[in-house]
Scaffold this motif. Structure first.
Motif, PDB file in Angstrom:
ATOM      1  N   THR A  70       0.837  -1.210   0.000  1.00  0.00           N
ATOM      2  CA  THR A  70       0.000   0.000   0.000  1.00  0.00           C
ATOM      3  C   THR A  70       0.865   1.250   0.000  1.00  0.00           C
ATOM      4  O   THR A  70       0.573   2.226  -0.693  1.00  0.00           O
ATOM      5  CB  THR A  70      -0.932   0.011   1.240  1.00  0.00           C
ATOM      6  OG1 THR A  70      -1.692  -1.193   1.239  1.00  0.00           O
ATOM      7  CG2 THR A  70      -1.857   1.197   1.232  1.00  0.00           C
ATOM      8  N   ALA A  71       1.947   1.219   0.766  1.00  0.00           N
ATOM      9  CA  ALA A  71       2.845   2.367   0.851  1.00  0.00           C
ATOM     10  C   ALA A  71       3.690   2.530  -0.411  1.00  0.00           C
ATOM     11  O   ALA A  71       4.089   3.638  -0.763  1.00  0.00           O
ATOM     12  CB  ALA A  71       3.748   2.233   2.067  1.00  0.00           C
ATOM     13  N   ASP A  72       3.979   1.414  -1.099  1.00  0.00           N
ATOM     14  CA  ASP A  72       4.806   1.442  -2.313  1.00  0.00           C
ATOM     15  C   ASP A  72       4.156   0.530  -3.346  1.00  0.00           C
ATOM     16  O   ASP A  72       4.394  -0.683  -3.371  1.00  0.00           O
ATOM     17  CB  ASP A  72       6.227   0.967  -2.002  1.00  0.00           C
ATOM     18  CG  ASP A  72       7.137   0.963  -3.220  1.00  0.00           C
ATOM     19  OD1 ASP A  72       6.704   1.387  -4.315  1.00  0.00           O
ATOM     20  OD2 ASP A  72       8.296   0.511  -3.074  1.00  0.00           O
ATOM     21  N   VAL A  73       3.335   1.118  -4.216  1.00  0.00           N
ATOM     22  CA  VAL A  73       2.574   0.321  -5.183  1.00  0.00           C
ATOM     23  C   VAL A  73       3.468  -0.425  -6.170  1.00  0.00           C
ATOM     24  O   VAL A  73       3.044  -1.413  -6.769  1.00  0.00           O
ATOM     25  CB  VAL A  73       1.545   1.185  -5.957  1.00  0.00           C
ATOM     26  CG1 VAL A  73       0.450   1.662  -5.034  1.00  0.00           C
ATOM     27  CG2 VAL A  73       2.217   2.340  -6.669  1.00  0.00           C
ATOM     28  N   ASP A  74       4.709   0.017  -6.345  1.00  0.00           N
ATOM     29  CA  ASP A  74       5.627  -0.648  -7.269  1.00  0.00           C
ATOM     30  C   ASP A  74       6.340  -1.844  -6.633  1.00  0.00           C
ATOM     31  O   ASP A  74       7.097  -2.544  -7.312  1.00  0.00           O
ATOM     32  CB  ASP A  74       6.674   0.348  -7.777  1.00  0.00           C
ATOM     33  CG  ASP A  74       6.057   1.444  -8.635  1.00  0.00           C
ATOM     34  OD1 ASP A  74       5.045   1.164  -9.311  1.00  0.00           O
ATOM     35  OD2 ASP A  74       6.588   2.574  -8.616  1.00  0.00           O
ATOM     36  N   LEU A  75       6.096  -2.069  -5.358  1.00  0.00           N
ATOM     37  CA  LEU A  75       6.774  -3.169  -4.648  1.00  0.00           C
ATOM     38  C   LEU A  75       6.291  -4.517  -5.181  1.00  0.00           C
ATOM     39  O   LEU A  75       5.086  -4.791  -5.211  1.00  0.00           O
ATOM     40  CB  LEU A  75       6.493  -3.076  -3.141  1.00  0.00           C
ATOM     41  CG  LEU A  75       7.172  -4.124  -2.273  1.00  0.00           C
ATOM     42  CD1 LEU A  75       8.681  -3.898  -2.236  1.00  0.00           C
ATOM     43  CD2 LEU A  75       6.600  -4.089  -0.862  1.00  0.00           C
ATOM     44  N   ASP A  76       7.228  -5.331  -5.619  1.00  0.00           N
ATOM     45  CA  ASP A  76       6.912  -6.699  -6.055  1.00  0.00           C
ATOM     46  C   ASP A  76       6.932  -7.573  -4.806  1.00  0.00           C
ATOM     47  O   ASP A  76       7.996  -7.951  -4.313  1.00  0.00           O
ATOM     48  CB  ASP A  76       7.948  -7.163  -7.078  1.00  0.00           C
ATOM     49  CG  ASP A  76       7.677  -8.554  -7.618  1.00  0.00           C
ATOM     50  OD1 ASP A  76       6.940  -9.332  -6.958  1.00  0.00           O
ATOM     51  OD2 ASP A  76       8.216  -8.885  -8.685  1.00  0.00           O
ATOM     52  N   THR A  78       6.029 -10.662  -4.266  1.00  0.00           N
ATOM     53  CA  THR A  78       6.539 -12.025  -4.437  1.00  0.00           C
ATOM     54  C   THR A  78       8.063 -12.031  -4.375  1.00  0.00           C
ATOM     55  O   THR A  78       8.670 -12.823  -3.651  1.00  0.00           O
ATOM     56  CB  THR A  78       6.056 -12.632  -5.772  1.00  0.00           C
ATOM     57  OG1 THR A  78       4.625 -12.605  -5.795  1.00  0.00           O
ATOM     58  CG2 THR A  78       6.548 -14.053  -5.943  1.00  0.00           C
ATOM     59  N   GLU A  79       8.674 -11.133  -5.117  1.00  0.00           N
ATOM     60  CA  GLU A  79      10.134 -11.039  -5.128  1.00  0.00           C
ATOM     61  C   GLU A  79      10.656 -10.630  -3.745  1.00  0.00           C
ATOM     62  O   GLU A  79      11.644 -11.185  -3.252  1.00  0.00           O
ATOM     63  CB  GLU A  79      10.595 -10.018  -6.168  1.00  0.00           C
ATOM     64  CG  GLU A  79      12.093  -9.851  -6.234  1.00  0.00           C
ATOM     65  CD  GLU A  79      12.537  -8.754  -7.195  1.00  0.00           C
ATOM     66  OE1 GLU A  79      13.743  -8.470  -7.212  1.00  0.00           O
ATOM     67  OE2 GLU A  79      11.690  -8.186  -7.914  1.00  0.00           O
ATOM     68  N   THR A  80       9.992  -9.680  -3.117  1.00  0.00           N
ATOM     69  CA  THR A  80      10.410  -9.217  -1.792  1.00  0.00           C
ATOM     70  C   THR A  80      10.295 -10.345  -0.773  1.00  0.00           C
ATOM     71  O   THR A  80      11.197 -10.542   0.044  1.00  0.00           O
ATOM     72  CB  THR A  80       9.556  -8.001  -1.361  1.00  0.00           C
ATOM     73  OG1 THR A  80       9.712  -6.965  -2.344  1.00  0.00           O
ATOM     74  CG2 THR A  80       9.976  -7.481  -0.008  1.00  0.00           C
ATOM     75  N   ARG A  81       9.201 -11.105  -0.833  1.00  0.00           N
ATOM     76  CA  ARG A  81       9.014 -12.247   0.076  1.00  0.00           C
ATOM     77  C   ARG A  81      10.153 -13.257  -0.093  1.00  0.00           C
ATOM     78  O   ARG A  81      10.727 -13.731   0.879  1.00  0.00           O
ATOM     79  CB  ARG A  81       7.653 -12.914  -0.171  1.00  0.00           C
ATOM     80  CG  ARG A  81       7.398 -14.105   0.741  1.00  0.00           C
ATOM     81  CD  ARG A  81       6.028 -14.756   0.503  1.00  0.00           C
ATOM     82  NE  ARG A  81       4.962 -13.885   0.978  1.00  0.00           N
ATOM     83  CZ  ARG A  81       4.097 -13.224   0.196  1.00  0.00           C
ATOM     84  NH1 ARG A  81       4.185 -13.338  -1.118  1.00  0.00           N
ATOM     85  NH2 ARG A  81       3.166 -12.460   0.697  1.00  0.00           N
ATOM     86  N   GLU A  82      10.493 -13.566  -1.338  1.00  0.00           N
ATOM     87  CA  GLU A  82      11.572 -14.527  -1.620  1.00  0.00           C
ATOM     88  C   GLU A  82      12.912 -14.023  -1.079  1.00  0.00           C
ATOM     89  O   GLU A  82      13.676 -14.789  -0.495  1.00  0.00           O
ATOM     90  CB  GLU A  82      11.661 -14.791  -3.120  1.00  0.00           C
ATOM     91  CG  GLU A  82      10.513 -15.608  -3.667  1.00  0.00           C
ATOM     92  CD  GLU A  82      10.494 -15.695  -5.187  1.00  0.00           C
ATOM     93  OE1 GLU A  82      11.418 -15.161  -5.849  1.00  0.00           O
ATOM     94  OE2 GLU A  82       9.543 -16.295  -5.722  1.00  0.00           O
ATOM     95  N   LYS A  83      13.178 -12.729  -1.273  1.00  0.00           N
ATOM     96  CA  LYS A  83      14.430 -12.153  -0.782  1.00  0.00           C
ATOM     97  C   LYS A  83      14.485 -12.196   0.750  1.00  0.00           C
ATOM     98  O   LYS A  83      15.528 -12.501   1.327  1.00  0.00           O
ATOM     99  CB  LYS A  83      14.597 -10.714  -1.277  1.00  0.00           C
ATOM    100  CG  LYS A  83      14.950 -10.617  -2.734  1.00  0.00           C
ATOM    101  CD  LYS A  83      15.131  -9.165  -3.154  1.00  0.00           C
ATOM    102  CE  LYS A  83      15.530  -9.048  -4.603  1.00  0.00           C
ATOM    103  NZ  LYS A  83      15.714  -7.632  -5.002  1.00  0.00           N
TER     104      LYS A  83
END
Length: 145
Positions: A70-76, A78-83
């Motif tokens: 919500t704070a960063d609509v460009d945040l992926d 899935t990728e962030t979770r994996e990282k």
């Protein structure tokens, strides 16, 4: 005959004295290596508390990915979770390896080859700690407030 026994005894005594000196030299080298291993341990051990804090932060971030999105609509997400999961695994692995090293390490061993191997082992762990620390700082920096 008495003279031969005396010379033989003297020669044996000198042999033992030489062997003891050689052992003392090896003991000194082993002690020096043990001290080096402990110094490396002491240098990286405090990072474990930081790693534990990172672990807690990662758990919180994983629980709140939708809020982050919500704070960063460009945040992926899935990728962030994996990282985050990969970083969490690396933090835990480094910490676990340190605990195993501390449990297994025989600081009082006088075996020079053993001590050399342990210095190498803890040095490799130091390198891993530095890599994980860098990875954590890079990935978590945008999420720290």
């Amino acid at each position: 005959m008495m003279k031969k026994l005396t010379l033989g005894t003297l020669a044996f005594g000198l042999f033992l004295a030489g062997a003891c000196q050689n052992t003392n030299g090896k003991n000194e080298e082993a002690e020096k290596l043990a001290k080096e291993a402990i110094e490396i341990h002491d240098e990286i051990m405090p990072q474990i508390s930081t790693f534990n804090k990172h672990d807690i932060l990662i758990d919180s971030l994983l629980e709140n990915l939708s809020i982050l999105k919500t704070a960063d609509v460009d945040l992926d997400t899935t990728e962030t979770r994996e990282k985050f999961h990969a970083l969490k695994a690396n933090l835990e692995s480094a910490t676990d390896k340190m605990m195993v090293w501390m449990k297994e390490y025989a600081m009082d061993s006088t075996d020079v080859n053993y001590q050399k191997a342990e210095v190498e082992r803890i040095s490799e762990l130091k390198t891993e700690f530095e890599q994980v620390k860098y990875e954590a700082e890079s990935l978590l920096a945008p999420f720290k407030k």
